[in-house]
Structure formats: C-alpha cells, structure tokens
Scaffold this motif. Structure first.
Motif, mmCIF file in Angstrom:
data_model
loop_
_atom_site.group_PDB
_atom_site.id
_atom_site.type_symbol
_atom_site.label_atom_id
_atom_site.label_comp_id
_atom_site.label_asym_id
_atom_site.label_seq_id
_atom_site.Cartn_x
_atom_site.Cartn_y
_atom_site.Cartn_z
ATOM 1 N N HIS A 60 4.737 -0.068 -4.971
ATOM 2 C CA HIS A 60 5.181 1.309 -4.735
ATOM 3 C C HIS A 60 4.846 2.191 -5.942
ATOM 4 O O HIS A 60 4.333 3.303 -5.787
ATOM 5 C CB HIS A 60 6.686 1.317 -4.479
ATOM 6 N N GLN A 64 2.096 5.330 -6.095
ATOM 7 C CA GLN A 64 2.524 6.664 -6.487
ATOM 8 C C GLN A 64 1.701 7.199 -7.656
ATOM 9 O O GLN A 64 1.201 8.331 -7.616
ATOM 10 C CB GLN A 64 4.006 6.665 -6.852
ATOM 11 N N ALA A 126 7.327 0.685 4.823
ATOM 12 C CA ALA A 126 7.153 2.034 5.362
ATOM 13 C C ALA A 126 7.411 3.101 4.304
ATOM 14 O O ALA A 126 6.743 4.140 4.278
ATOM 15 C CB ALA A 126 8.089 2.234 6.559
ATOM 16 N N LYS A 127 8.375 2.846 3.422
ATOM 17 C CA LYS A 127 8.692 3.817 2.373
ATOM 18 C C LYS A 127 7.500 4.023 1.450
ATOM 19 O O LYS A 127 7.227 5.148 0.994
ATOM 20 C CB LYS A 127 9.904 3.336 1.573
ATOM 21 N N THR A 128 6.790 2.947 1.164
ATOM 22 C CA THR A 128 5.628 3.037 0.281
ATOM 23 C C THR A 128 4.496 3.793 0.954
ATOM 24 O O THR A 128 3.831 4.628 0.337
ATOM 25 C CB THR A 128 5.164 1.628 -0.123
ATOM 26 N N LEU A 129 4.255 3.529 2.239
ATOM 27 C CA LEU A 129 3.221 4.258 2.977
ATOM 28 C C LEU A 129 3.539 5.746 3.013
ATOM 29 O O LEU A 129 2.653 6.593 2.835
ATOM 30 C CB LEU A 129 3.112 3.714 4.403
ATOM 31 N N ALA A 130 4.806 6.080 3.242
ATOM 32 C CA ALA A 130 5.206 7.484 3.305
ATOM 33 C C ALA A 130 5.012 8.173 1.958
ATOM 34 O O ALA A 130 4.545 9.321 1.890
ATOM 35 C CB ALA A 130 6.662 7.594 3.751
ATOM 36 N N ALA A 131 5.344 7.463 0.874
ATOM 37 C CA ALA A 131 5.177 8.038 -0.461
ATOM 38 C C ALA A 131 3.708 8.283 -0.768
ATOM 39 O O ALA A 131 3.336 9.314 -1.349
ATOM 40 C CB ALA A 131 5.795 7.109 -1.508
ATOM 41 N N TRP A 132 2.851 7.334 -0.389
ATOM 42 C CA TRP A 132 1.414 7.504 -0.607
ATOM 43 C C TRP A 132 0.880 8.711 0.155
ATOM 44 O O TRP A 132 0.173 9.543 -0.401
ATOM 45 C CB TRP A 132 0.682 6.226 -0.173
ATOM 46 N N ARG A 133 1.229 8.816 1.429
ATOM 47 C CA ARG A 133 0.720 9.934 2.235
ATOM 48 C C ARG A 133 1.209 11.266 1.701
ATOM 49 O O ARG A 133 0.476 12.255 1.682
ATOM 50 C CB ARG A 133 1.148 9.749 3.690
ATOM 51 N N GLU A 134 2.453 11.307 1.265
ATOM 52 C CA GLU A 134 3.023 12.561 0.762
ATOM 53 C C GLU A 134 2.407 12.968 -0.563
ATOM 54 O O GLU A 134 2.026 14.119 -0.760
ATOM 55 C CB GLU A 134 4.538 12.390 0.600
ATOM 56 N N GLY A 138 -1.569 13.964 1.693
ATOM 57 C CA GLY A 138 -0.747 15.068 2.181
ATOM 58 C C GLY A 138 -0.731 16.239 1.215
ATOM 59 O O GLY A 138 -0.850 17.403 1.621
#
Length: 207
Positions: A60, A64, A126-134, A138
């Motif tokens: 993670h 980031q 899922a939290k790690t994928l969301a952080a990467w995309r954001e 993103g």
C-alpha cells in the motif's frame, strides 16, 4: 493501515520501499516475498516489521508513494505544456511527448508495477487499488480535465464533459498505441503517434 515504525531510521525505511518497489514491479504482489524484499533492501525481516505491519501495508505504501511521484511529474507536464497556449496542436503534442518521456525516465519502474497491478487486481486489497487510482491516474485525469475546461472557456475547445474529454486524450496519446515498446526511444515514431492522436482529439473537440 497503521504500521509499526521506529524513529531515526529513515534510510532503512526508504531502502525497504525502494527494494519492495523493484520486486513488486518485477514479480507482482502475490509472488514477491518479504525475505526477497529484505535481501534487496539490505535489511532483516525484523526491520521490515519495525516499519510495516505486513506485506499488504508495505505494498500500500509503495503504491501510494510511487503513484504520487509519477502523478507529480505528469501534472507538472500538464502545467508546462498547457499553462500557456501558443499553438494548441503543438502544445498538446508536447504534453504527449513529455508523458512518453516519463515512461523512459527513472520512474519507468512504476509502469511495470501498474502492469502487475492490472494482472493481479483480484488479489490486491480493494483499499490499495482505490488509493492507487485516486492518487495516480485519477489525479492526473482531474488535472487534465481542469486544464481542458479552461481551454473550453477560452473557446479553444468545444466539450460538455471535461473528464470524458481528458480520458479520450489520455488514451489517444498513450504509449499503448505504440505497437513495439522499443519505439518509445524512437523520437520520430513517438512524435508521429502522438500527433496522430492529438489530431483525432482535436477533430472531435476543437471549436
């Protein structure tokens, strides 16, 4: 994820993150082991656990930090090339070439990591994928969308949805359009590819 950290060891923490980035990019999240990461970083497994709770937290953090560095470089390219428009087509081509340059810079390992993420998405938290995309794609898309909106406000572009237009431009000038990755170092071929993509974009969006 709240990991355990010790003070006074920034060099070891940095070595762990850099070593992990290299191995995650090469082997992927599932196959890269902490033993190999520790050996790459020149530290013990215990030292890794002094800084990170587990492999998931380390991954993670790597995602980031790596995403932030690349997003910083790409948003800087947006500002340099689209901050002051001289010739819209030439400036958009300049942006595309600047982005391709990032792919062959010392940040290139990040894109190998992204390929691993896409291949292993089902095994990554899922939290790690969301952080990467954001923090990564993103953020870059939002910055580009904002810049395109400003160009539309100046009647240089005709668009209803800046975010969608940004997505279209990103795809049209993407390195994925190069059939042979080796051509990334062929400036003439890169320029031709990016110029073609920009012209398609302008055909759809130029006022």
């Amino acid at each position: 994820m709240a990991g355990k950290r010790t003070g006074g060891q920034p060099d070891k923490r940095r070595a762990i993150i850099e070593g992990a980035l290299t191995l995650f990019a090469r082997d992927g999240y599932t196959r890269a082991g902490l033993d190999a990461i520790a050996a790459r970083a020149g530290v013990s497994n215990r030292t890794i656990y002094n800084h990170f709770a587990d492999k998931a937290e380390l991954f993670h953090t790597v995602i980031q930090e790596s995403s932030q560095r690349v997003a910083d470089a790409m948003t800087d390219a947006i500002e340099r090339n689209l901050g002051k428009i001289v010739d819209l087509e030439e400036d958009l081509v300049g942006l595309g070439l600047a982005w391709l340059d990032i792919l062959t810079s010392d940040l290139a390992v990040h894109f190998a990591l992204v390929r691993q993420i896409n291949a292993e998405a089902d095994h990554i938290p899922a939290k790690t994928l969301a952080a990467w995309r954001e923090m990564g794609p993103g953020r870059v898309r939002r910055e580009l969308a904002d810049r395109l909106r400003r160009l539309a406000d100046r009647d240089l572009l005709d668009l209803d949805d800046p975010a969608r237009a940004a997505g279209h431009l990103m795809m049209l000038i993407s390195a994925e359009n190069l059939t042979d990755p080796a051509t990334l170092r062929d400036r003439k071929e890169c320029t031709a590819m990016v110029t073609a993509g920009v012209r398609v974009f302008l055909h759809g969006y130029q006022r």
